[in-house]
Motif scaffolding. Structure first.
Motif, mmCIF file in Angstrom:
data_model
loop_
_atom_site.group_PDB
_atom_site.id
_atom_site.type_symbol
_atom_site.label_atom_id
_atom_site.label_comp_id
_atom_site.label_asym_id
_atom_site.label_seq_id
_atom_site.Cartn_x
_atom_site.Cartn_y
_atom_site.Cartn_z
ATOM 1 N N MET A 186 21.948 33.959 22.457
ATOM 2 C CA MET A 186 22.100 33.525 21.083
ATOM 3 C C MET A 186 21.288 32.246 20.883
ATOM 4 O O MET A 186 21.211 31.400 21.750
ATOM 5 C CB MET A 186 23.568 33.265 20.768
ATOM 6 C CG MET A 186 23.744 32.782 19.365
ATOM 7 S SD MET A 186 25.377 32.663 18.586
ATOM 8 C CE MET A 186 26.569 32.963 19.776
ATOM 9 N N ASN A 187 20.678 32.129 19.721
ATOM 10 C CA ASN A 187 19.925 30.934 19.361
ATOM 11 C C ASN A 187 20.886 29.803 19.024
ATOM 12 O O ASN A 187 21.969 30.041 18.498
ATOM 13 C CB ASN A 187 19.037 31.234 18.155
ATOM 14 C CG ASN A 187 17.883 32.134 18.514
ATOM 15 O OD1 ASN A 187 17.031 31.762 19.290
ATOM 16 N ND2 ASN A 187 17.860 33.335 17.948
ATOM 17 N N PRO A 188 20.486 28.548 19.301
ATOM 18 C CA PRO A 188 21.392 27.432 19.044
ATOM 19 C C PRO A 188 21.524 27.068 17.564
ATOM 20 O O PRO A 188 20.658 27.368 16.742
ATOM 21 C CB PRO A 188 20.771 26.282 19.838
ATOM 22 C CG PRO A 188 19.349 26.651 20.021
ATOM 23 C CD PRO A 188 19.267 28.144 19.989
ATOM 24 N N TYR A 189 22.642 26.412 17.270
ATOM 25 C CA TYR A 189 22.968 25.903 15.936
ATOM 26 C C TYR A 189 23.239 24.415 16.071
ATOM 27 O O TYR A 189 23.953 23.986 16.985
ATOM 28 C CB TYR A 189 24.199 26.630 15.401
ATOM 29 C CG TYR A 189 24.885 25.941 14.239
ATOM 30 C CD1 TYR A 189 24.293 25.921 12.989
ATOM 31 C CD2 TYR A 189 26.106 25.318 14.409
ATOM 32 C CE1 TYR A 189 24.917 25.282 11.922
ATOM 33 C CE2 TYR A 189 26.736 24.685 13.352
ATOM 34 C CZ TYR A 189 26.133 24.670 12.108
ATOM 35 O OH TYR A 189 26.744 24.033 11.054
ATOM 36 N N PHE A 190 22.688 23.621 15.173
ATOM 37 C CA PHE A 190 22.963 22.188 15.152
ATOM 38 C C PHE A 190 23.714 21.873 13.866
ATOM 39 O O PHE A 190 23.194 22.090 12.769
ATOM 40 C CB PHE A 190 21.671 21.373 15.220
ATOM 41 C CG PHE A 190 21.928 19.899 15.381
ATOM 42 C CD1 PHE A 190 22.167 19.365 16.632
ATOM 43 C CD2 PHE A 190 21.948 19.059 14.287
ATOM 44 C CE1 PHE A 190 22.421 18.006 16.786
ATOM 45 C CE2 PHE A 190 22.192 17.707 14.428
ATOM 46 C CZ PHE A 190 22.428 17.172 15.691
ATOM 47 N N GLY A 191 24.934 21.389 14.001
ATOM 48 C CA GLY A 191 25.747 21.050 12.836
ATOM 49 C C GLY A 191 27.183 20.845 13.263
ATOM 50 O O GLY A 191 27.476 20.550 14.417
ATOM 51 N N CYS A 192 28.084 21.013 12.308
ATOM 52 C CA CYS A 192 29.514 20.833 12.546
ATOM 53 C C CYS A 192 30.177 22.188 12.747
ATOM 54 O O CYS A 192 29.859 23.138 12.045
ATOM 55 C CB CYS A 192 30.160 20.140 11.350
ATOM 56 S SG CYS A 192 29.448 18.540 10.961
ATOM 57 N N ILE A 193 31.109 22.235 13.668
ATOM 58 C CA ILE A 193 31.882 23.462 13.875
ATOM 59 C C ILE A 193 33.339 23.227 13.475
ATOM 60 O O ILE A 193 33.842 23.846 12.567
ATOM 61 C CB ILE A 193 31.801 23.955 15.336
ATOM 62 C CG1 ILE A 193 30.374 24.367 15.687
ATOM 63 C CG2 ILE A 193 32.769 25.112 15.574
ATOM 64 C CD1 ILE A 193 29.912 25.709 15.175
ATOM 65 N N ARG A 194 34.019 22.309 14.147
ATOM 66 C CA ARG A 194 35.446 22.117 13.877
ATOM 67 C C ARG A 194 35.801 20.766 13.284
ATOM 68 O O ARG A 194 36.952 20.522 12.995
ATOM 69 C CB ARG A 194 36.232 22.315 15.162
ATOM 70 C CG ARG A 194 36.324 23.763 15.583
ATOM 71 C CD ARG A 194 37.209 23.968 16.776
ATOM 72 N NE ARG A 194 36.596 23.930 18.087
ATOM 73 C CZ ARG A 194 35.547 24.609 18.464
ATOM 74 N NH1 ARG A 194 34.897 25.352 17.616
ATOM 75 N NH2 ARG A 194 35.103 24.552 19.693
ATOM 76 N N GLY A 195 34.866 19.899 13.145
ATOM 77 C CA GLY A 195 35.182 18.571 12.627
ATOM 78 C C GLY A 195 33.930 17.763 12.380
ATOM 79 O O GLY A 195 32.817 18.272 12.470
ATOM 80 N N LEU A 196 34.153 16.493 12.052
ATOM 81 C CA LEU A 196 33.042 15.604 11.759
ATOM 82 C C LEU A 196 32.125 15.462 12.965
ATOM 83 O O LEU A 196 32.578 15.519 14.105
ATOM 84 C CB LEU A 196 33.560 14.227 11.357
ATOM 85 C CG LEU A 196 34.450 14.166 10.122
ATOM 86 C CD1 LEU A 196 34.850 12.720 9.852
ATOM 87 C CD2 LEU A 196 33.774 14.774 8.924
ATOM 88 N N GLY A 197 30.863 15.242 12.691
ATOM 89 C CA GLY A 197 29.890 15.040 13.747
ATOM 90 C C GLY A 197 29.060 16.283 14.011
ATOM 91 O O GLY A 197 29.582 17.386 14.060
ATOM 92 N N HIS A 198 27.765 16.073 14.138
ATOM 93 C CA HIS A 198 26.821 17.158 14.374
ATOM 94 C C HIS A 198 26.489 17.250 15.850
ATOM 95 O O HIS A 198 26.212 16.239 16.496
ATOM 96 C CB HIS A 198 25.551 16.913 13.553
ATOM 97 C CG HIS A 198 25.794 16.997 12.090
ATOM 98 N ND1 HIS A 198 26.529 16.054 11.415
ATOM 99 C CD2 HIS A 198 25.419 17.914 11.175
ATOM 100 C CE1 HIS A 198 26.590 16.401 10.134
ATOM 101 N NE2 HIS A 198 25.925 17.512 9.969
ATOM 102 N N HIS A 199 26.512 18.477 16.362
ATOM 103 C CA HIS A 199 26.215 18.734 17.765
ATOM 104 C C HIS A 199 25.373 19.999 17.864
ATOM 105 O O HIS A 199 25.340 20.811 16.943
ATOM 106 C CB HIS A 199 27.504 18.926 18.567
ATOM 107 C CG HIS A 199 28.435 17.762 18.470
ATOM 108 N ND1 HIS A 199 28.248 16.591 19.163
ATOM 109 C CD2 HIS A 199 29.549 17.586 17.722
ATOM 110 C CE1 HIS A 199 29.205 15.748 18.864
ATOM 111 N NE2 HIS A 199 30.018 16.320 17.988
#
Length: 117
Positions: free
Chosen positions: A1-14
């Motif tokens: 799977m290609n990566p995603y940069f952003g928020c998943i479950r809370g504040l802060g981008h990873h």
């Protein structure tokens, strides 16, 4: 799977490898220009900060689809950025991102539209 940069479950981008696992750009072989410190709000369109306004970039053999997204993090610079291997059109990039990250796409209450940069 290609990566995603952003928020998943809370504040802060990873940088995410899956809905449950973050990853390191260097370790998964992304070029320097696609590493975390540069991915953080550098690819979304600066001309329009409205949610869903998207920019498409081609970098080496990667397509970067990035748009403003405050569905998890309400701060003005919040965004979603999908890093997709291959040179894709906007439509193909959206389709691939939707198929690989359906849980992320389900939360969008806005339409994603391309802004030509």
């Amino acid at each position: 799977m290609n990566p995603y940069f952003g928020c998943i479950r809370g504040l802060g981008h990873h940088l995410w490898r899956s809905m449950y696992e973050t990853c390191d750009a260097k370790r998964i072989g992304l070029p320097r220009i696609l590493q975390e410190d540069i991915l953080d709000a550098c690819f979304a369109p600066v001309s329009d900060l409205q949610e869903g306004r998207a920019a498409l970039h081609h970098i080496f053999h990667w397509t970067v689809l990035s748009f403003w997204d405050r569905s998890v993090d309400p701060r003005p610079g919040s965004h979603s950025t999908f890093i997709l291997f291959g040179i894709l059109t906007f439509e193909a990039a959206v389709a691939k991102a939707k198929s690989e990250w359906p849980e992320v796409w389900k939360r969008y209450t806005f339409t994603v539209t391309e802004i030509k940069t």
